[in-house]
Motif scaffolding. Sequence first.
Motif, short mmCIF file in Angstrom:
data_model
loop_
_atom_site.label_atom_id
_atom_site.label_comp_id
_atom_site.label_asym_id
_atom_site.label_seq_id
_atom_site.Cartn_x
_atom_site.Cartn_y
_atom_site.Cartn_z
N LEU A 1 65.77 43.15 -55.08
CA LEU A 1 64.72 43.70 -55.93
C LEU A 1 63.96 42.59 -56.66
CD1 LEU A 1 66.54 46.82 -57.44
CD2 LEU A 1 64.81 46.78 -55.64
N ARG A 2 64.68 41.54 -57.09
CA ARG A 2 64.03 40.43 -57.79
C ARG A 2 63.07 39.69 -56.86
NH1 ARG A 2 68.21 38.21 -59.30
NH2 ARG A 2 68.38 36.57 -57.71
N LYS A 3 63.51 39.46 -55.61
CA LYS A 3 62.63 38.80 -54.64
C LYS A 3 61.41 39.65 -54.34
CE LYS A 3 66.09 35.97 -52.28
NZ LYS A 3 66.77 35.69 -50.98
N LYS A 4 61.63 40.95 -54.21
CA LYS A 4 60.51 41.84 -53.93
C LYS A 4 59.51 41.84 -55.09
CE LYS A 4 59.43 46.60 -52.64
NZ LYS A 4 59.99 47.94 -52.34
N TYR A 5 60.03 41.84 -56.33
CA TYR A 5 59.15 41.83 -57.50
C TYR A 5 58.37 40.52 -57.57
CZ TYR A 5 57.70 41.78 -62.39
OH TYR A 5 56.98 41.68 -63.55
N GLU A 6 59.09 39.39 -57.30
CA GLU A 6 58.40 38.10 -57.33
C GLU A 6 57.33 38.01 -56.25
OE1 GLU A 6 61.36 35.15 -57.02
OE2 GLU A 6 62.09 35.37 -59.08
#
Length: 207
Positions: free
Chosen positions: A82-87
């Motif tokens: 989720l963090r990679k997707k948000y970034e």
Amino acid sequence: MFQVIGGRSVPAARLLAPRGAVLVEAVRGRKSRTDPVAKSKQGRVKEPPPVDPVEMVVLKERYTEYQLIMRALRLEFKEEVLRKKYEEETGSLAEERARQEAEEHGALMAWNNQENLRLLKLRLLRIQKETEEAERNKLEAAIQREQEQQEFIKEKEKEILQLQEDAKNFITWENLDQRIEEALDNPKNYNFAIDKEGRVVKQTVLQ
């Protein structure tokens, strides 16, 4: 072939069989439901295997610890995804991707403009050649028509001159008597022959 449905493996033939069809499974090494109990197992009472309480407690603790570890790992992996997707959507990666896309778009547009300019030059050169070819063909056709017209005029002038020359020998009312006298004074004999060499043999007029 088997397919798993509801935790059970079901043969493919049973799935493809028409509704209401009676299917009989042929299982090797197994008894049917109507077969009697084997003689060696008659009167036997099945008893569950003994369970060690201490071992059961240890296994339960280890299984609980295993579930906690796996849940923590799943949550960590999910958080990382989720963090990679948000970034990628809103962070620095999105800006870098937008910059790369803008650079690629600018390069493609520059290449497109160069290609359009090259094709435009080729098209203008082709149109110029076609125009020059058409003008040359038109000029050659005009020259050809002019030559034909000049040849026609020369031919007609020759015919006119020939007619004017022939008109001098025409018989008219004015020179009719003169031409008769000339014909009588200069008789012509058209009764002649031709020898083997093609020479005219004229007949001698007897006096």
